[in-house]
Design an enzyme around this catalytic site. Structure first.
Site, PDB file in Angstrom:
ATOM      1  N   GLY A  88       0.806  -1.224   0.000  1.00 55.49           N
ATOM      2  CA  GLY A  88       0.000   0.000   0.000  1.00 55.49           C
ATOM      3  C   GLY A  88       0.836   1.270   0.000  1.00 55.49           C
ATOM      4  CG  HIS A  95       6.811   7.092   3.997  1.00 53.32           C
ATOM      5  ND1 HIS A  95       6.962   6.831   2.648  1.00 53.32           N
ATOM      6  CD2 HIS A  95       5.541   6.726   4.303  1.00 53.32           C
ATOM      7  CE1 HIS A  95       5.836   6.337   2.170  1.00 53.32           C
ATOM      8  NE2 HIS A  95       4.955   6.246   3.166  1.00 53.32           N
ATOM      9  CG  HIS A  97       2.977   5.447   8.089  1.00 59.31           C
ATOM     10  ND1 HIS A  97       2.067   6.374   7.632  1.00 59.31           N
ATOM     11  CD2 HIS A  97       3.411   4.788   6.983  1.00 59.31           C
ATOM     12  CE1 HIS A  97       1.946   6.272   6.319  1.00 59.31           C
ATOM     13  NE2 HIS A  97       2.756   5.313   5.900  1.00 59.31           N
TER      14      HIS A  97
HETATM   15  P1  AMP Z   1       2.126   5.466   2.177  1.00 59.13           P
HETATM   16  O1  AMP Z   1       0.727   5.080   1.757  1.00 59.13           O
HETATM   17  O2  AMP Z   1       2.729   4.525   3.165  1.00 59.13           O
HETATM   18  O3  AMP Z   1       3.011   5.725   0.992  1.00 59.13           O
HETATM   19  O4  AMP Z   1       1.972   6.806   2.987  1.00 59.13           O
HETATM   20  C1  AMP Z   1       2.074   8.066   2.416  1.00 59.13           C
HETATM   21  C2  AMP Z   1       1.594   9.040   3.462  1.00 59.13           C
HETATM   22  O5  AMP Z   1       1.997  10.333   3.085  1.00 59.13           O
HETATM   23  C3  AMP Z   1       0.079   9.058   3.636  1.00 59.13           C
HETATM   24  O6  AMP Z   1      -0.247   8.734   4.988  1.00 59.13           O
HETATM   25  C4  AMP Z   1      -0.298  10.499   3.310  1.00 59.13           C
HETATM   26  O7  AMP Z   1      -1.336  10.998   4.099  1.00 59.13           O
HETATM   27  C5  AMP Z   1       1.021  11.227   3.543  1.00 59.13           C
HETATM   28  N1  AMP Z   1       1.199  12.473   2.805  1.00 59.13           N
HETATM   29  C6  AMP Z   1       0.987  12.680   1.485  1.00 59.13           C
HETATM   30  N2  AMP Z   1       1.294  13.944   1.152  1.00 59.13           N
HETATM   31  C7  AMP Z   1       1.717  14.562   2.296  1.00 59.13           C
HETATM   32  C8  AMP Z   1       2.168  15.877   2.617  1.00 59.13           C
HETATM   33  N3  AMP Z   1       2.260  16.847   1.684  1.00 59.13           N
HETATM   34  N4  AMP Z   1       2.504  16.150   3.898  1.00 59.13           N
HETATM   35  C9  AMP Z   1       2.399  15.193   4.842  1.00 59.13           C
HETATM   36  N5  AMP Z   1       1.997  13.923   4.613  1.00 59.13           N
HETATM   37  C10 AMP Z   1       1.651  13.618   3.355  1.00 59.13           C
END
Ligand code: AMP
Length: 118
Positions: A88, A95, A97
């Site tokens: 996902g 990154h 979480h």
């Molecule tokens: P993933 O699905 O593990 O790739 O998580 C990507 C995360 O990045 C999601 O939880 C989004 O809400 C977060 N995200 C996307 N754009 C931004 C942004 N500009 N600032 C902070 N978080 C973001």
């Protein structure tokens, strides 16, 4: 340049919690828990598949500093990194979480038969 590289370069604003030479942590724009922080390496790495052990060593220390900073070390928290399509992953820059601030749920993550793969 990827979205998170733009945040690192301050070309896109983010709510930054902690930053050093190698890592940065900021609030997720779409939080899934009262505390939802993303911790990322400044060096672009696509995902956990490609990260070096030395970067992970620094990441461990950095995440511990972040969780101390936002005072969730005692109450507990969860660290997740999504990898690739099945994982996902939406943003192609490694990154982690960091989720906490309340008791987190834990349940089935797929509708597929959990015993179907092996
Ligand atoms: P993933 O699905 O593990 O790739 O998580 C990507 C995360 O990045 C999601 O939880 C989004 O809400 C977060 N995200 C996307 N754009 C931004 C942004 N500009 N600032 C902070 N978080 C973001």
């Amino acid at each position: 340049m990827c979205l998170f590289c733009k945040i690192i370069k301050k070309e896109i604003p983010a709510n930054i919690i902690l930053e050093d030479d190698d890592f940065i942590a900021f609030h997720d724009i779409n939080p899934k828990a009262p505390v939802h922080i993303l911790a990322i390496p400044k060096k672009h790495v696509n995902s956990f598949n490609e990260v070096s052990s030395s970067t992970m060593s620094g990441m461990t220390n950095f995440i511990q500093k972040v969780t101390n900073e936002v005072k969730i070390q005692e109450s507990g928290y969860r660290i997740i990194t999504n990898i690739g399509s099945d994982g996902g992953q939406e943003v192609g820059h490694l990154h982690f979480h960091i989720l906490g601030g309340a008791k987190l749920k834990w349940g089935h993550l797929s509708d597929a038969d959990p015993k179907g793969h092996f």
